[in-house]
Design an enzyme around this catalytic site. Sequence first.
Site, PDB file in Angstrom:
ATOM      1  N   ARG A   3       0.834  -1.207   0.000  1.00 25.53           N
ATOM      2  CA  ARG A   3       0.000   0.000   0.000  1.00 25.53           C
ATOM      3  C   ARG A   3       0.873   1.264   0.000  1.00 25.53           C
ATOM      4  O   ARG A   3       0.545   2.257  -0.644  1.00 25.53           O
ATOM      5  CB  ARG A   3      -0.974  -0.027   1.165  1.00 25.53           C
ATOM      6  N   HIS A  31      -4.282  -2.018  -7.674  1.00 28.03           N
ATOM      7  CA  HIS A  31      -5.149  -2.313  -6.531  1.00 28.03           C
ATOM      8  C   HIS A  31      -4.328  -3.182  -5.592  1.00 28.03           C
ATOM      9  O   HIS A  31      -3.538  -4.014  -6.041  1.00 28.03           O
ATOM     10  CB  HIS A  31      -6.395  -3.085  -6.980  1.00 28.03           C
TER      11      HIS A  31
END
EC number: 2.7.4.6
Length: 140
Positions: free
Chosen positions: A87, A117
Amino acid sequence: MAIERTFSMIKPDATKRNLTGAITKMLEDAGLRVVASKRVWMSRREAEGFYAVHKERPFFGELVEFMSSGPTVVQVLEGENAIAKNREVMGATNPANAAEGTIRKVHALSIGENSVHGSDAPETAAEEIAYWFSGTEIVG
């Protein structure tokens, strides 16, 4: 520090611009290891299933349309604190807010076409990995 696995997807806006290698290199340079990878062209049904959590959101139809518009690369990444690290390397959802040097700052076209993603928690990582991979396809 815990070795964990996470799910990562390179979205159609990035694969259409031949960025799979560049994005994977950014992930590997951050210490993440690809232990499973395949290129898929999502059907509408697969996109609806994968993003079912967003079904009631106003952008759901547009998301499904986009995700089924071209090939994606689905991957399982492994490493120390892989979920948080992935992330961090991806950057903020909105590329305008992403830190310099992150995937989204470097490669994303917009908040909708944001190139990648990644799972946000251990539970979603397990679900997303299982959606695309059988256990025998993951080789660490």
